[in-house]
Enzyme design. Structure first.
Site, mmCIF file in Angstrom:
data_model
loop_
_atom_site.group_PDB
_atom_site.id
_atom_site.type_symbol
_atom_site.label_atom_id
_atom_site.label_comp_id
_atom_site.label_asym_id
_atom_site.label_seq_id
_atom_site.Cartn_x
_atom_site.Cartn_y
_atom_site.Cartn_z
ATOM 1 N N SER A 244 6.159 3.474 -2.361
ATOM 2 C CA SER A 244 6.178 2.579 -3.536
ATOM 3 C C SER A 244 7.410 1.591 -3.917
ATOM 4 O O SER A 244 8.099 1.277 -2.857
ATOM 5 C CB SER A 244 6.479 3.873 -4.768
ATOM 6 N N LYS B 184 8.040 2.646 -11.382
ATOM 7 C CA LYS B 184 7.610 2.936 -10.044
ATOM 8 C C LYS B 184 6.149 2.627 -9.719
ATOM 9 O O LYS B 184 5.151 3.342 -10.322
ATOM 10 C CB LYS B 184 7.854 4.015 -9.651
ATOM 11 N N VAL C 93 9.995 -0.004 -7.056
ATOM 12 C CA VAL C 93 10.498 0.191 -8.237
ATOM 13 C C VAL C 93 11.102 -1.164 -8.879
ATOM 14 O O VAL C 93 11.571 -1.827 -8.368
ATOM 15 C CB VAL C 93 11.570 1.398 -8.261
ATOM 16 N N GLY D 121 10.396 1.653 -1.304
ATOM 17 C CA GLY D 121 10.400 2.706 -0.033
ATOM 18 C C GLY D 121 9.097 2.751 0.529
ATOM 19 O O GLY D 121 8.236 1.744 0.071
ATOM 20 N N GLY D 122 8.811 3.784 1.567
ATOM 21 C CA GLY D 122 7.406 3.521 2.163
ATOM 22 C C GLY D 122 6.312 4.085 1.247
ATOM 23 O O GLY D 122 5.123 3.519 1.609
ATOM 24 N N ASP E 229 12.626 15.699 -2.668
ATOM 25 C CA ASP E 229 13.070 14.468 -2.203
ATOM 26 C C ASP E 229 14.565 14.293 -2.461
ATOM 27 O O ASP E 229 14.948 13.148 -2.770
ATOM 28 C CB ASP E 229 12.273 13.056 -2.345
ATOM 29 N N ILE F 242 13.865 -3.355 -7.911
ATOM 30 C CA ILE F 242 15.167 -2.810 -7.900
ATOM 31 C C ILE F 242 15.417 -1.718 -6.858
ATOM 32 O O ILE F 242 16.598 -1.067 -6.454
ATOM 33 C CB ILE F 242 15.897 -2.234 -9.238
#
Length: 472
Positions: free
Chosen positions: A30, A47, A32, A27-28, A141, A24
């Site tokens: 991980s 994650k 999720v 990213g760089g 973040d 769903i």
């Protein structure tokens, strides 16, 4: 077994407990997944970090701190573990509560947010930051995709914002979760100190939140581009806060994005500032609000009664101009309804165009019953599916309004003084050319109002001279 090795399996089982269904988010660092906790039979978000992106041996203490966080504006960390691949590599995973709702990035792609809702999101996030910072945790973040908007139903008056993804959070006295030398955070939302590679603390989260709230108004990233381009930009200039925004917003956003971390509001101070903005915005839906955001004095005489001696011909010009403006705006969009409201220096103006055959309820439409004026253009293609409008009586009632577009009326000195809007009962889109034409109409209307103001000043200046020759 790891998710990476079991992509051929429809629903791999992680660590013998968490059934992974589908990705769903990615990213760089991980991926999720939506998953099912087989032990408790509940949906979860899992994650999974890519191998080598975190130092597993050094993060146990930090994970303990993160797992202890429990707040209504946070997405809770439920579990954590490590899986080993067949090649011997290790991957850390985090299990979090699965929260159903749009993230702020998705919401902004749908259409603009009302300024009151932006304030409410900011207030929720300020409370979340106050809580985690008091527990020695820095998120590092803050960005729109890490802010979830959750509607709990039960006649709740608004969606609630919850902060998620503590994957690179830094707890006090604990090593960062990322490998040495890896810059953490998302380029567009890094604080200046993050961009410099300096010490990062609670003020860094405040700066990033300031950029997020600014983006809610402008619907664009203030510092786009690559990591280097984005970093250089924020080190060379402050974010540009649009002048048309009310003073309370300009003050808040400039404070949150100050270059000096010590100058940024934090903790209870930030919570209080955003609470005050929420109260100001909420009051603005029920009262006339001047351009500094202050509520008008309810005991003051109506603006139309301030100067009963002025020549009536000075009102004829803007009256006719605004009537023509709304008629032209409606023709431009081939729409049945257009309206304009203006807060002039000495009175309030309101004009509307209603096509023949439109329900009489249209004559009672104003910017206080569902379409709050804002200092930026607003386009709602279909109000029946728009989160901020789908429950409005204008959408659910006899009129069945679907389409809404508006632009601010802005004086030559950059101060917004009103709104020009077009409404339709059919869903539709507004092109860039449509918005440009609507802006031009708004500018013409403002020109007529400013001509009137100049005429008023001239008349006022001449009255004492004329009276000097009058004797009893």
């Amino acid at each position: 077994m790891t998710p990476t090795e079991d992509t051929e399996s429809a629903a791999p089982l992680l660590d013998g407990r968490y059934r992974l269904e589908h990705a769903i988010g990615q990213g760089g660092m991980s991926v999720v997944y939506r998953g099912i906790d087989e032990s408790l039979h509940r949906p979860v978000a899992v994650k999974v970090f890519h191998a080598g992106t975190v130092d597993i041996a050094r993060q146990e203490a930090e994970l303990g701190v993160l797992a202890s966080l429990e707040h209504h504006n946070l997405v809770s960390l439920l579990d954590t573990g490590v899986v080993t691949g067949r090649d011997g590599t290790h991957q850390r995973y985090l299990v979090m509560a699965l929260v159903v709702g749009q993230d702020l990035e998705e919401r902004l792609s749908v259409g603009p947010l009302a300024s009151r809702h932006i304030a409410e999101i900011g207030y929720d996030m300020a409370e979340a930051l106050h809580y985690i910072h008091s527990h020695g945790v820095v998120h590092r973040d803050i960005k729109p995709s890490n802010i979830l908007l959750v509607d709990y139903g039960h006649d709740s008056d608004r969606a609630r914002a919850r902060l998620t993804d503590f994957g690179i959070a830094l707890a006090a006295g604990v090593e960062r979760m990322t490998a040495d030398g890896v810059t953490t955070g998302t380029a567009a939302y890094l604080s200046p100190e993050q961009a410099r590679g300096g010490d990062v603390g609670a003020p860094s989260d405040v700066y990033s939140l300031g950029l997020v709230l600014l983006q809610c108004f402008t619907r664009r990233r203030e510092f786009p581009g690559s990591l280097v381009e984005s970093a250089v930009a924020r080190l060379s200039r402050d974010p540009v806060v649009p002048e048309p925004l009310p003073e309370h917003w300009k003050h808040l956003l400039r404070a949150m994005t100050a270059q000096d971390p010590s100058a940024r509001p934090a903790g209870a101070e930030l919570v209080t500032m955003l609470r005050d903005v929420v109260m100001t915005e909420t009051a603005g839906t029920d009262h006339v609000v001047d351009m500094t955001g202050a509520a008008a004095d309810p005991a003051a005489p109506p603006l139309s009664e301030v100067d009963s001696a002025r020549p009536a011909t000075l009102d004829t010009l803007p009256d006719e101009a605004l009537q023509r403006t709304t008629a032209m705006a409606a023709r431009l969009f081939d729409a049945p309804i257009a309206l304009v409201e203006v807060l002039d220096e000495d009175r309030a103006w309101s004009q509307s165009y209603i096509a023949e055959g439109v329900d009489d309820a249209a004559r009672s439409i104003n910017f206080g019953n569902g379409f709050a004026p804002v200092a930026v253009p607003v386009v709602i293609p279909d109000g029946s599916i728009h989160p901020d409008m789908q429950h409005s009586p204008l959408v659910t009632g006899a009129l069945g309004i679907r389409f809404y577009v508006s632009v601010p009326l802005v004086r030559h000195d950059g101060v917004p003084i009103g709104t020009l809007a077009v409404l339709d009962t059919k869903p539709r889109q507004a092109t860039e050319a449509d918005l440009a034409n609507l802006h031009d109409l708004a500018a013409l209307a403002v020109t007529q109002l400013e001509i009137r103001q100049e005429s008023l000043r001239t008349t006022s200046d001449s009255l004492p001279v004329a009276q000097e020759g009058v004797r009893p």
